[in-house]
Design an enzyme around this catalytic site. Structure first.
Site, PDB file in Angstrom:
ATOM      1  N   HIS A 475      -5.421   2.808  -6.208  1.00 44.38           N
ATOM      2  CA  HIS A 475      -6.027   1.571  -5.711  1.00 44.38           C
ATOM      3  C   HIS A 475      -7.512   1.820  -5.462  1.00 44.38           C
ATOM      4  O   HIS A 475      -7.960   2.961  -5.320  1.00 44.38           O
ATOM      5  CB  HIS A 475      -5.339   1.097  -4.427  1.00 44.38           C
ATOM      6  CG  HIS A 475      -5.747   1.850  -3.222  1.00 44.38           C
ATOM      7  ND1 HIS A 475      -6.840   1.514  -2.435  1.00 44.38           N
ATOM      8  CD2 HIS A 475      -5.200   2.950  -2.626  1.00 44.38           C
ATOM      9  CE1 HIS A 475      -6.947   2.357  -1.436  1.00 44.38           C
ATOM     10  NE2 HIS A 475      -5.953   3.255  -1.525  1.00 44.38           N
ATOM     11  N   CYS A 476      -8.281   0.780  -5.403  1.00 45.41           N
ATOM     12  CA  CYS A 476      -9.705   0.799  -5.055  1.00 45.41           C
ATOM     13  C   CYS A 476      -9.957  -0.399  -4.148  1.00 45.41           C
ATOM     14  O   CYS A 476      -9.024  -0.862  -3.495  1.00 45.41           O
ATOM     15  CB  CYS A 476     -10.584   0.802  -6.299  1.00 45.41           C
ATOM     16  SG  CYS A 476     -10.376  -0.617  -7.384  1.00 45.41           S
ATOM     17  N   GLU A 477     -11.179  -0.869  -4.106  1.00 47.86           N
ATOM     18  CA  GLU A 477     -11.454  -1.968  -3.187  1.00 47.86           C
ATOM     19  C   GLU A 477     -10.720  -3.247  -3.608  1.00 47.86           C
ATOM     20  O   GLU A 477     -10.112  -3.916  -2.769  1.00 47.86           O
ATOM     21  CB  GLU A 477     -12.961  -2.218  -3.112  1.00 47.86           C
ATOM     22  CG  GLU A 477     -13.348  -3.302  -2.113  1.00 47.86           C
ATOM     23  CD  GLU A 477     -14.841  -3.495  -2.018  1.00 47.86           C
ATOM     24  OE1 GLU A 477     -15.276  -4.310  -1.175  1.00 47.86           O
ATOM     25  OE2 GLU A 477     -15.583  -2.858  -2.795  1.00 47.86           O
ATOM     26  N   SER A 479      -8.881  -3.189  -6.819  1.00 49.33           N
ATOM     27  CA  SER A 479      -7.931  -2.755  -7.863  1.00 49.33           C
ATOM     28  C   SER A 479      -8.194  -3.500  -9.171  1.00 49.33           C
ATOM     29  O   SER A 479      -7.259  -3.902  -9.875  1.00 49.33           O
ATOM     30  CB  SER A 479      -6.478  -2.964  -7.421  1.00 49.33           C
ATOM     31  OG  SER A 479      -6.192  -2.143  -6.290  1.00 49.33           O
ATOM     32  N   TYR A 515      -7.518  -2.387  -1.411  1.00 49.41           N
ATOM     33  CA  TYR A 515      -7.568  -2.165   0.027  1.00 49.41           C
ATOM     34  C   TYR A 515      -7.989  -3.443   0.756  1.00 49.41           C
ATOM     35  O   TYR A 515      -7.625  -3.638   1.923  1.00 49.41           O
ATOM     36  CB  TYR A 515      -8.533  -1.023   0.340  1.00 49.41           C
ATOM     37  CG  TYR A 515      -8.616  -0.674   1.800  1.00 49.41           C
ATOM     38  CD1 TYR A 515      -7.611   0.083   2.420  1.00 49.41           C
ATOM     39  CD2 TYR A 515      -9.697  -1.095   2.586  1.00 49.41           C
ATOM     40  CE1 TYR A 515      -7.675   0.408   3.769  1.00 49.41           C
ATOM     41  CE2 TYR A 515      -9.765  -0.776   3.933  1.00 49.41           C
ATOM     42  CZ  TYR A 515      -8.754  -0.028   4.507  1.00 49.41           C
ATOM     43  OH  TYR A 515      -8.822   0.305   5.859  1.00 49.41           O
TER      44      TYR A 515
END
Length: 572
Positions: A475-477, A479, A515
């Site tokens: 995941h990232c900020e 996604s 996130y």
């Protein structure tokens, strides 16, 4: 010696048109008195000799003199409005001030002296219409050729008065002078019928004249006709025959049909005007029946102004469609979309005659729904196609990746899938300042591809139990970019390290929403419970530095190892 003075032999007196020859013998001595008859003959011979030397024509001939009506007919021999030729001379209207027409008169010698007893020396003629040369040339012209010279149209003359005693005789000299001198009515029409011409121009036996005229003679034209209506004269003229004219038979043998029906549209007009008026008229009306005969398939860019606006024409080029609407293109399209698994009900239909070619099976003939169902079945399997996914997945932005929701991740963290999952790894692909600002518990911060590859592929991890699974979640900020790139990079490296379809980590997931969506709902699962966006104002320099390092590491890795990309391939 005798001195002679000869006046012009043909001199018009008073504009009356009478031409006579006079001779005056002036002698210094008295003429001999012995034989007066001989003296007169001698003088006449001398005059004739002088005239012959001067090439002058004699005004008298052994033939009978011209009567006024005969002279009028000869004068108008060149007047023909139907010949189409231009008149040689226009009418001089300077002398037409009076209402009365010019009247023919007799010679002054006869009126004064009365010595000329013979009718042969007397004739009447209009001024400018007949010259002495014409009488000289009259002998040369045959009478048979004068029929074409005779005009169809006579000049307008005063109408005759009705006599109480019947028709007036032209032989009566007193009545003759009265007819021509006192016109008491309007000018009559110009085109006289044949019987009227015959009756009015029939001379008496004592006034018979033999007239002949050369076609090449130049005649003076008096004027143009005024009307085409024949005059109404009293008396019966049917009994008068052409042979009574005695010299006028060749002139007045005109066809009655030609006189009744002039060769033009209007009898008193010239040939060119007659052709224009008698020609076919252009009809501007267009019948619909004639227009319907025109081919309707012919395209017209511009409509003719003479054509009607509304015509019974179809709106389409093909107004009647064929009964058989089965075209080869439609049949081909229907066959291409049909499924090969359809029941064989179509075989019951009667087959067409002739040899039928069977089409080979192609991808277009396969039902697309069956392919999708088959693909969906494969998509439920993990990367090595050995098992199904342990966690429930959802669709996301990237179709080749498997997405899970934040609720599923929270359930996994709470141990709801311990029976299936032996161990799981949460990879945070954000930059370090973002990770430090707040992250999910037990997550690893790996923001470069080489770090992920070194961590999982240098010493691959295997589950202790064959029934258990190892799960990796990226995941990232959001996604949307960094998390999917890291997931694809690990799958590519794993494919390159194993034989297809074997994988070290066949089950990879991506957190949907990243996130940003997980933190508001599950803050208790985050530490510290905060959120630092990537474009924070306090970390601009750090953002530029980490981006540069990520690009450099990716370039170095591509140079060290060959690139194995599986763009668009299912990663499981």
């Amino acid at each position: 010696m005798i001195k002679e003075r000869v006046t012009p032999p043909f001199q018009a007196s008073g504009g009356s048109g009478v031409v006579m020859a006079e001779s005056h013998i002036i002698s210094s001595e008295a003429p001999p008195k012995s034989n007066p008859g001989l003296n007169i003959r001698t003088n006449c011979r001398m005059i004739l000799n002088l005239l012959r030397e001067k090439d002058c024509s004699v005004t008298f001939s052994p033939e009978q003199p011209l009567t006024p009506v005969t002279d009028l007919a000869v004068g108008f021999s060149n007047l023909s409005t139907f010949s189409g030729e231009t008149p040689k001379r226009c009418l001089d209207l300077s002398n037409l001030g009076d209402e009365t027409a010019p009247l023919p008169t007799e010679s002054p010698d006869r009126m004064s002296s009365g010595k000329l007893e013979s009718p042969k020396t007397q004739f009447v003629q209009f001024d400018g219409l007949f010259t002495p040369d014409l009488a000289w040339k009259a002998k040369k012209c045959p009478k048979r050729n004068m029929n074409s010279v005779l005009p169809h149209l006579l000049c307008s003359t005063p109408s005759f008065k009705k006599a109480s005693g019947g028709q007036r005789s032209l032989s009566n000299k007193e009545n003759e002078g009265e007819l021509f001198k006192n016109p008491n009515c309007k000018p009559v029409a110009l085109l006289l019928p044949q019987e009227v011409v015959d009756s009015q121009l029939s001379p008496t036996p004592e006034n018979k004249v033999d007239i002949s005229l050369d076609e090449d003679c130049e005649m003076n034209i008096l004027g143009s006709p005024i009307s085409a209506d024949p005059p109404c004269l009293d008396g019966a003229h049917d009994d008068i025959k052409m042979q009574n004219l005695d010299g006028f038979a060749d002139f007045f043998s005109v066809d009655e049909e030609e006189m009744e029906n002039p060769p033009g549209a209007v009898g008193n007009l010239s040939c060119s005007m007659a052709i224009l008026l008698s020609g076919p008229l252009l009809n501007q009306d267009v019948e619909i029946s004639n227009v319907n005969n025109i081919s309707l398939n012919r395209s017209r860019l511009y409509r003719s102004p003479s054509m009607p606006e509304k015509l019974d024409r179809p709106m389409l080029k093909r107004p009647v469609r064929p009964l058989n609407s089965e075209t080869p293109v439609r049949v081909k399209r229907r066959r291409s979309t049909s499924s090969p698994l359809q029941p064989e009900e179509e075989n019951c239909q009667p087959q067409r005659r002739g040899t039928s070619l069977k089409k080979t099976l192609s991808l277009c003939d396969v039902d697309i729904s069956s392919v999708l169902d088959e693909d969906c079945g494969h998509r439920q399997l993990i990367g090595d196609f050995s098992k199904v996914y342990a966690l429930p997945t959802v669709t996301g932005r990237h179709q080749d990746l498997r997405y899970i929701t934040g609720e599923t991740l929270a359930a996994l963290m709470h141990g709801d899938f311990n029976s299936l999952v032996e161990k799981f790894f949460i990879i945070d692909c954000r930059y370090p300042y973002e990770y430090d600002g707040g992250h999910i518990k037990s997550a690893f911060n790996l923001h470069r591809q080489d770090e992920v590859t070194d961590y999982f592929l240098q010493q691959p991890l295997t589950p202790l139990m064959a029934q258990k699974r190892l799960i990796i979640i990226f995941h990232c900020e959001f996604s949307s970019e960094r998390g999917p790139k890291m997931c694809r990079s690990l799958r590519e490296e794993d494919r390159a390290s194993n034989d297809y379809p074997s994988l070290y980590y066949p089950e990879l997931y991506l957190l949907k929403g990243g996130y940003k969506d997980f933190f508001p709902e599950y803050k208790e699962l985050c530490e510290p419970q905060s959120y630092c966006p990537m474009h924070h104002q306090d970390f601009r320099e750090d953002l530029l530095k980490f981006r540069t390092k990520c690009k450099t590491s990716v370039g170095d890795r591509k140079r060290r190892e060959p690139e194995f990309r599986l763009t668009g391939q299912r990663l499981g």
